[in-house]
Design an enzyme around this catalytic site. Structure first.
Site, PDB file in Angstrom:
ATOM      1  CB  CYS A   2      -0.911  -0.001   1.225  1.00  0.00           C
ATOM      2  SG  CYS A   2      -1.954  -1.472   1.357  1.00  0.00           S
ATOM      3  NE  ARG A  50      -7.382  -3.055   1.822  1.00  0.00           N
ATOM      4  CZ  ARG A  50      -8.379  -3.888   2.046  1.00  0.00           C
ATOM      5  NH1 ARG A  50      -9.607  -3.567   1.658  1.00  0.00           N
ATOM      6  NH2 ARG A  50      -8.175  -5.060   2.641  1.00  0.00           N
ATOM      7  CG  LEU A  51      -1.937  -4.399  -3.423  1.00  0.00           C
ATOM      8  CD1 LEU A  51      -2.555  -4.273  -4.811  1.00  0.00           C
ATOM      9  CD2 LEU A  51      -0.453  -4.739  -3.525  1.00  0.00           C
ATOM     10  CB  ALA A  52      -7.603  -5.226  -1.243  1.00  0.00           C
ATOM     11  CG  ASN A  75       3.141  -0.380   2.770  1.00  0.00           C
ATOM     12  OD1 ASN A  75       2.559  -1.285   2.179  1.00  0.00           O
ATOM     13  ND2 ASN A  75       4.413  -0.069   2.530  1.00  0.00           N
ATOM     14  N   GLY A  76       1.636  -2.859   4.784  1.00  0.00           N
ATOM     15  CA  GLY A  76       2.334  -4.065   5.184  1.00  0.00           C
ATOM     16  C   GLY A  76       1.436  -5.243   5.464  1.00  0.00           C
ATOM     17  CD  GLU A  77      -0.115  -8.153   3.643  1.00  0.00           C
ATOM     18  OE1 GLU A  77      -0.958  -8.586   4.475  1.00  0.00           O
ATOM     19  OE2 GLU A  77      -0.434  -7.589   2.574  1.00  0.00           O
ATOM     20  CG  ASP A  98      -2.765  -8.059   7.610  1.00  0.00           C
ATOM     21  OD1 ASP A  98      -3.577  -7.866   6.671  1.00  0.00           O
ATOM     22  OD2 ASP A  98      -1.606  -7.610   7.590  1.00  0.00           O
ATOM     23  CG  LEU A 231       9.086 -12.700  -7.845  1.00  0.00           C
ATOM     24  CD1 LEU A 231       9.829 -11.392  -7.576  1.00  0.00           C
ATOM     25  CD2 LEU A 231       8.218 -12.568  -9.088  1.00  0.00           C
ATOM     26  CB  VAL A 267      11.993 -11.228 -16.112  1.00  0.00           C
ATOM     27  CG1 VAL A 267      12.957 -10.763 -15.025  1.00  0.00           C
ATOM     28  CG2 VAL A 267      11.972 -10.238 -17.276  1.00  0.00           C
ATOM     29  CB  THR A 316      24.233  -2.701  -8.085  1.00  0.00           C
ATOM     30  OG1 THR A 316      23.958  -4.085  -8.226  1.00  0.00           O
ATOM     31  CG2 THR A 316      23.899  -2.251  -6.686  1.00  0.00           C
ATOM     32  NE  ARG A 319      25.434  -2.024 -13.840  1.00  0.00           N
ATOM     33  CZ  ARG A 319      26.703  -2.344 -13.664  1.00  0.00           C
ATOM     34  NH1 ARG A 319      27.031  -3.385 -12.894  1.00  0.00           N
ATOM     35  NH2 ARG A 319      27.665  -1.634 -14.235  1.00  0.00           N
ATOM     36  CB  SER A 341      10.956 -12.419  -3.976  1.00  0.00           C
ATOM     37  OG  SER A 341      12.092 -12.284  -4.798  1.00  0.00           O
ATOM     38  N   GLY A 342      13.175 -14.240  -3.033  1.00  0.00           N
ATOM     39  CA  GLY A 342      14.320 -14.761  -2.289  1.00  0.00           C
ATOM     40  C   GLY A 342      15.332 -13.744  -1.804  1.00  0.00           C
TER      41      GLY A 342
END
Length: 587
Positions: A2, A50-52, A75-77, A98, A231, A267, A316, A319, A341-342
């Site tokens: 968010c 908001r990103l729901a 903003n967060g979880e 949450d 990802l 990608v 970097t 890039r 993701s990692g």
């Protein structure tokens, strides 16, 4: 992710000021395209884009306590919100979000509740009863956050620079693991793990403990009410995350809603190392794999948009952000709103190739600590903003607080690269998941050499960027660079090119001070450059600058260091297998 913006204690509570705050909040709409909210209490404004992800139907923000005297924009979880709700049985929650626990935790514990939150977050909380406020950022800085001050005495807090840079006299990065309190009049660090002091740990390596810690970190991040995926670059870190996710997805609430078939995304340039390795992993795990191709020209054309969104001129970071930025747009177009993701493993385990030259375990560990502390300026910033540009959330299990505690308590002697013993970079992580009975990954992937994301998408990507920059930056411009850019003076034409774009979007001195500088080799800190005298003559953030280590190093001096896939490890650590009763150790 968010987008939040708070303006606190400004001298103007007029309608015109409200309109201005709304205008600035809209600059963050890409982060949260699902809903917008604004709360005003006198001279304080809290906004939210908001990103729901959790409770899409009723979790709109700002959020409130029972009588609406405490207001919060987040903003967060918060991954442990259900556990926290059980501790707040006397409280009535308005939504299933949450983040709804935050205002109630404040009521119950005052300002000292932040360490109870397990997740990634940035928030501003306003207590209307005395007009006090607090703001906080997660332990490592996975979510982006900035703080600024106006000439009228106001305090501004925003998820991105663009929300406050035009209206603040001074602004800076909000430090990770910190709380800002209006009552105390400044910052206080709430995150105080043992490793932060950089003392050398002595806990023996236990592969089972490490494996369980990472699996727990991944499992808790499967909390979602929307479609998600992973990802997958084909490197060790993202492949392990994908493998664990695939193993544990069945039986989760997410699987009941969206099915047990995991989607993976990669990608790269046509024929790049990452695309090939990712296909191998996807086939092994049985994921629905989505492979996105881009050309060098596609990436170059996106550079200005990338710099606008990620708000840095670090070479970097740009890039690596560009292919991620392009991939995030494709992923979002498929209806996916969250990915795992990692990021973080290389910092925790010394995975960057320059760690091969660490002179001893003490220097190895201190460099690892330095890298983790700076993640919010580099990989966390990239992962957060490159995806948020398209309303996509990224979660990073390697940066789970408990996992970091486990991994950073291991005696760093175990993390040292010892090729004569078959130990390459991140050996302790590779070995923890080297299961002969039920393999997590193919051996060729489990022991694949570290490849930085900006390299793995295709070596010609970086070469193309350098060539493009050389066409736009002359030798004469470089000669005068220290006069034009006295702060973090560009030392290459590529850096100069990025800097000129950044300055157009963010011309304030405060903005340029939010970007780190100093010499680096293959993503090292300036301190680690001292490990090899030859590095100071070959400064470049690419992994290929690690001469004598990377198999495709820039110079002919590079030795042949093909990845090692040992048939038998030279140590006495027991192997593990997974039985129907769970993990067990084989002697």
């Amino acid at each position: 992710m968010c987008g939040i913006l708070a303006v606190l204690g400004c001298a103007d509570d007029s309608l015109a000021k409200r309109v201005r705050v709304l205008e600035l909040s809209r600059r963050l709409k890409h982060r949260g395209p699902d809903w917008s909210g604004l709360y005003q209490h006198g001279d304080c404004y809290l906004t939210h884009q908001r990103l729901a992800i959790i409770d899409p139907a009723s979790g709109d923000q700002p959020l409130y306590n029972e009588d609406k005297s405490v207001v919060v924009t987040v903003n967060g979880e918060i991954y442990n919100h259900e556990e926290l709700r059980k501790k707040l049985r006397n409280h009535k929650f308005r939504t299933g979000s949450d983040c709804d626990v935050i205002s109630h935790l404040y009521e119950e514990y005052g300002e000292n509740f932040v360490d109870m939150l397990d997740g990634m977050f940035s928030f501003v909380l306003l207590d209307t009863r005395d007009n006090s406020f607090i703001a906080a950022r997660d332990a490592i800085g996975i979510t982006s956050l900035y703080i600024g001050w106006g000439l009228d005495g106001s305090v501004w807090i925003s998820s991105e620079l663009k929300g406050l840079n035009d209206d603040c006299e001074h602004f800076e990065t909000f430090p990770p693991g910190h709380l800002y309190s209006s009552k105390q009049g400044g910052f206080k660090r709430w995150y105080n793990p043992t490793w932060f002091s950089e003392g050398i740990p002595s806990t023996p390596y236990d592969p089972l403990v490490l494996r369980r810690a990472l699996e727990n970190a991944v499992i808790k991040r499967l909390m979602t009410d929307v479609p998600f995926g992973v990802l997958l670059s084909g490197g060790l870190d993202s492949s392990l995350v994908a493998s664990i996710t695939a193993r544990h997805l069945a039986g989760t609430r997410a699987a009941k809603q969206w099915g047990t078939q995991l989607h993976s995304f990669c990608v790269g340039l046509e024929g790049s190392p990452d695309l090939k390795a990712a296909r191998e992993v996807a086939d092994f795990l049985g994921t629905v794999h989505h492979e996105f191709h881009f050309t060098v020209q596609d990436g170059i054309d996106a550079i200005e948009d990338v710099i606008y969104h990620i708000e840095t001129y670090d070479v970097t970071t740009i890039r690596a952000s560009t292919p991620m930025f392009l991939m995030a747009r494709k992923i979002k177009s498929l209806g996916v709103k969250m990915v795992i993701s990692g990021e973080g493993a290389d910092e925790i385990f010394g995975g960057y190739l320059y760690f091969h030259k660490a002179p001893n375990k003490e220097e190895f560990h201190r460099e690892s600590c330095r890298k983790i502390k700076e993640l919010h300026l580099y990989d966390c910033l990239r992962a957060n903003k490159a995806t948020s540009a398209w309303g996509l959330e990224v979660r990073v299990p390697f940066l789970d607080k408990e996992f970091i505690n486990v991994a950073m308590s291991i005696d760093p002697e175990w993390k040292m690269v010892k090729r004569e013993q078959g130990r390459i970079e991140k050996w302790v992580l590779r070995r923890a998941f080297d299961d002969e009975q039920q393999p997590y990954l193919p051996k060729s992937v489990l022991y694949r050499q570290k490849e930085q994301f900006s390299d793995g998408v295709g070596y010609s990507w970086i070469d193309g960027l350098k060539s493009h920059a050389a066409q736009h930056v002359t030798d004469k411009m470089m000669q005068n660079a220290e006069h034009i850019f006295p702060q973090n003076t560009p030392t290459s034409k590529e850096a100069y090119y990025y800097r000129t774009i950044f300055e157009r979007f963010f011309p304030q001195n405060s903005a340029r001070l939010t970007v780190p500088g100093g010499p680096s080799i293959a993503c090292s800190t300036a301190k680690a450059v001292e490990w090899d005298a030859a590095w100071s003559k070959n400064l470049d953030p690419s992994g290929r600058a690690a001469l004598g280590v990377h198999v495709s190093a820039y110079a002919d001096e590079a030795t042949n260091v093909n990845s090692i896939v040992p048939s038998k490890m030279i140590d006495t650590i027991p192997r593990m297998e997974v039985s129907t009763s769970g993990l067990k150790i084989l002697s």
